[in-house]
Enzyme design. Structure first.
Site, PDB file in Angstrom:
ATOM      1  N   GLN B 199       0.863  -1.171   0.000  1.00 42.05           N
ATOM      2  CA  GLN B 199       0.000   0.000   0.000  1.00 42.05           C
ATOM      3  C   GLN B 199       0.905   1.228   0.000  1.00 42.05           C
ATOM      4  O   GLN B 199       1.396   1.652   1.042  1.00 42.05           O
ATOM      5  CB  GLN B 199      -0.944  -0.051   1.197  1.00 42.05           C
ATOM      6  N   ALA B 240     -11.980   2.814   3.666  1.00 37.83           N
ATOM      7  CA  ALA B 240     -11.000   1.931   3.021  1.00 37.83           C
ATOM      8  C   ALA B 240     -10.060   2.722   2.106  1.00 37.83           C
ATOM      9  O   ALA B 240     -10.212   3.931   1.935  1.00 37.83           O
ATOM     10  CB  ALA B 240     -11.734   0.851   2.244  1.00 37.83           C
ATOM     11  N   HIS B 241      -9.116   2.032   1.525  1.00 37.07           N
ATOM     12  CA  HIS B 241      -8.107   2.719   0.711  1.00 37.07           C
ATOM     13  C   HIS B 241      -8.695   3.357  -0.547  1.00 37.07           C
ATOM     14  O   HIS B 241      -9.601   2.837  -1.158  1.00 37.07           O
ATOM     15  CB  HIS B 241      -6.927   1.822   0.356  1.00 37.07           C
ATOM     16  N   ASN B 242      -8.141   4.528  -0.851  1.00 37.24           N
ATOM     17  CA  ASN B 242      -8.491   5.265  -2.068  1.00 37.24           C
ATOM     18  C   ASN B 242      -9.908   5.789  -2.095  1.00 37.24           C
ATOM     19  O   ASN B 242     -10.390   6.225  -3.146  1.00 37.24           O
ATOM     20  CB  ASN B 242      -8.203   4.409  -3.313  1.00 37.24           C
ATOM     21  N   SER B 260     -12.032   2.756  -2.907  1.00 35.07           N
ATOM     22  CA  SER B 260     -12.142   3.546  -4.129  1.00 35.07           C
ATOM     23  C   SER B 260     -13.527   4.142  -4.352  1.00 35.07           C
ATOM     24  O   SER B 260     -13.788   4.671  -5.437  1.00 35.07           O
ATOM     25  CB  SER B 260     -11.733   2.733  -5.372  1.00 35.07           C
TER      26      SER B 260
END
Lengths: 342, 342, 342
Positions: B199, B240-242, B260
């Site tokens: 990450q 969460a990521h992005n 995302s």
């Protein structure tokens, strides 16, 4: 590891239970019916496990009078075997003794008051105006903020944070990662941006409460957030500001209660269930797992929402129909009307 | 405890409000309409509480012009009483002054840069390449990882962890237990086991954001996870990521946004609501509590999923029928066809 | 920041991939197809992004053989481009080297055993009877309780708490705020109050598991809570006591598994999904986001519960009908009967 030992007859006497069979047998631990060995005690409280009784190798089994005849080993007879087992098993728990006093790595403000019989673990931080009462045990990395009180015999297992204006009663048990007394989520929308409302209340936790790992309990906006005595919260529960939880209520993991909701006494809130803000829930209400309480509940009983699990393709077809359920109901009404008109 | 005092006329002047009644009255705190005493200020913003106005013992009440006539005590008249109250109440919040400088128990890497006007509390750890700007306050047990920046006047209340490549804007407020910049959950399945995706992105948090207790915000896989300015997150939220969250959006406790997803500006996400990954949600969308956003939302408005709470026995009967809803709809169609064929 | 560099031909050789185009090109990082520059590597694994390939400025793209012809730059050809990318990207991750040894601010009990090649960060607390094996890395503020073991090469990123009787295998990765080995939620109701059941079991985590930020895993009541190898848990997951999770199972954020449930191998549990206690879930079962598993699942496949999102007014009408779904079904049956009777 263990050197804790009791004779079966000693356990019977200590907990006022009747025993059958070999009272001289030495017990040095507890186990499941299927896993316990000859020096271990087990219990039968759920009839689902009755079949395991016949083949148990346990030294003694706690059970009710109906099951005595089927017990192949010594028995301790209890009205409620699960409760009796809970009391007995506590004898066999090895809690490392917490040394009195303050660990040298802890940081205790001069304006804090810590009982000489309390135990303050490594890296704890006790701020000005905080009080830690007799026999309280703080494991490593606990933070007791300004104007917080940890009641006598309470135990913060490790890494517990009490932010500010939090009062814990006696014998309160708090698990790691719990945050109590954080800001309630109070915002006013001022044309094009948010304005924060200061959270000026506190949190009061009654005697004998238990607070699970990573659970969060916000402090009140004006009045306090309150848990009455013997409230039991599992892990990752969220209690918003000004919530009031009645005595002896238990909540399973990941339940959440929104601001100013009032939950009664002796309620059972299932895992990941939610209660919307400003609602009231009566005493002795059970909410099943993942249900959302969307209106106040005036009567004791069991309540649910949600949909049963299905194989995905089948579920998709049903879920698609739900989007037109109102229309479907109207179509049924039309058919009924046609019928009547015939 | 408090020695903060204002005259009613002073408050009126300071916040550009009109006052009615005794401008000389001394106010030293705030309270609810039903609980405030003669030296306290209260407010009326929700008509549900109008009945309490008649009997309030508050020294002064913030309200709108329609309610002035019904107010039995001094009044401060505001276009939006809740916003005016938020500003006034902030005067009465006692935040212990944070001393400038670094507590001796903190561990600050030589490669970190900490402003002389910042306050670093007990047991904080500031790693190499981290920056803490002017006036920032870190309570006890905060960790600022490598290549993280805490913007000017930001406050990490206690035990906040910024893992790596996290940038907080100015005046960001982060509550205890929050973890920002943890690894996103990125895995590739290689025949019979998982391979982790590194990450490599970071997290950017805009000015004036607030992050609740035990909330988690993962860093991006390649690009950054982003919260624009004035985003307000309650406790135990998972980002969460992005994920990209637009300015002024607020999320209630236990909401979760998958990887995302892109949430618009001025959205309101209800408690324990979820947004699936890679979706887009337009500006000014409201999602009610516990709903799951399963497709992108292109238009402002209020959206919901879920089932209303019912008494369990009744609910069971309905839920069982849901499993055959598609079939039921087909049966209705058949009846309609029969009708037409008649 | 980076000085890590590889030639395209080197990457091809290292990961046994074929390359097309300029093998001498120097690669010093990774990026998305749309964001990567001429010295960066990107990948195409999802056909949704195929259109971005034509215009990518990346130096080299990992893709499958079908896409080679459309690639405007150098290409690395892989059977599974996502897996190949995961391996390559790991080369470009900058993990600050953890110094061997124990930070002076850490508190290590004399009865603990810490390998000379382990790294113990600032403010860590290692209790009596704990073991930290070779090459294990503990970031700041980790707590390793009595009778816990951290396996070789495992990494506790920061502020991880292992309470007691927790065994981590090799190469286990645990993110900040995770609590492993907290008390299971075991209570017996004794007429008018709760009696706590001591939680005498432990937790066993297999090799190569990953545990997300603020996730909680309780220790067993009698036997252990178990995660087999290569289990991947995202953030804020709750695993109750005596749960057993099979190898290679992955759970997304905010999922929760109640006590004594047994989840199979190679399962995928969606975000905020739940599994009730004492159930069994077969191998290779997928549960979609926010679904609740209410009965044991015997066969591999995908399972769901829940309701699709709708605009609120429309949803309200449908949800209101759900409360009478059983009655609606009866009305349809009556109509069908009438039809037959005609």
């Amino acid at each position: 590891m263990s050197t804790i030992q009791y004779r079966v007859s000693e356990l019977a006497k200590r907990f006022s239970l009747e025993f059958k069979g070999d009272g001289e047998r030495i017990i040095d631990g507890v186990g499941t019916l299927s896993g316990a060995g000859p020096s271990q005690l087990s219990f039968l409280s759920n009839s689902k496990y009755s079949a395991q009784l016949a083949t148990t190798r346990a030294g003694v089994v706690v059970l009710n009078s109906d099951a005595v005849a089927s017990c192949p080993t010594a028995a301790l007879v209890a009205r409620d075997p699960y409760v009796a087992y809970a009391h007995i098993a506590a004898l066999f728990e090895h809690l490392p003794a917490a040394p009195h006093g303050i660990h040298p790595s802890a940081v205790v403000a001069t304006g804090a008051r810590v009982s000489a019989t309390a135990s303050i673990g490594p890296c704890c931080v006790i701020e000005d105006g905080a009080v830690v009462e007799d026999g309280a045990v703080l494991g490593p990395h606990c933070i007791v903020g300004s104007h917080c009180t940890v009641g006598a015999q309470s135990r913060l297992v490790a890494r517990v944070t009490l932010v500010t204006r939090v009062t814990l009663g006696k014998r309160v048990l708090v698990h790691p990662g719990a945050v109590i007394g954080s800001d309630g989520f109070g915002l006013a929308f001022d044309r094009d941006h948010w304005v924060k409302l200061p959270q000026l209340g506190g949190v009061r936790i009654g005697d004998d409460c238990e607070i699970g790992a990573n659970t969060t309990i916000d402090r009140g906006a004006l009045d306090d957030t309150v848990l009455e005595e013997d409230v039991r919260l599992d892990n990752q529960i969220q209690i918003a500001h000004n919530v009031h939880v009645g005595a002896h209520t238990a909540m399973a993991g990941c339940a959440a209660v929104a601001g100013s909701a009032k939950i009664g006494r002796y309620c059972m809130i299932g895992g990941n269930a939610g209660v919307l803000g400003h609602l009231e829930v009566a005493d002795r209400v059970t909410i099943t797992a993942k249900s959302l309480v969307t209106h106040s509940i005036r009567e004791a009983g069991e309540y649910s929402s949600g949909i049963p699990l299905q194989e995905n393709r089948q579920w998709r077809r049903n879920a698609a129909r739900f989007k037109h359920l109102d229309e479907l109901a109207r179509r049924v009404s039309a058919l009924e009307k046609d019928k009547t008109d015939d």
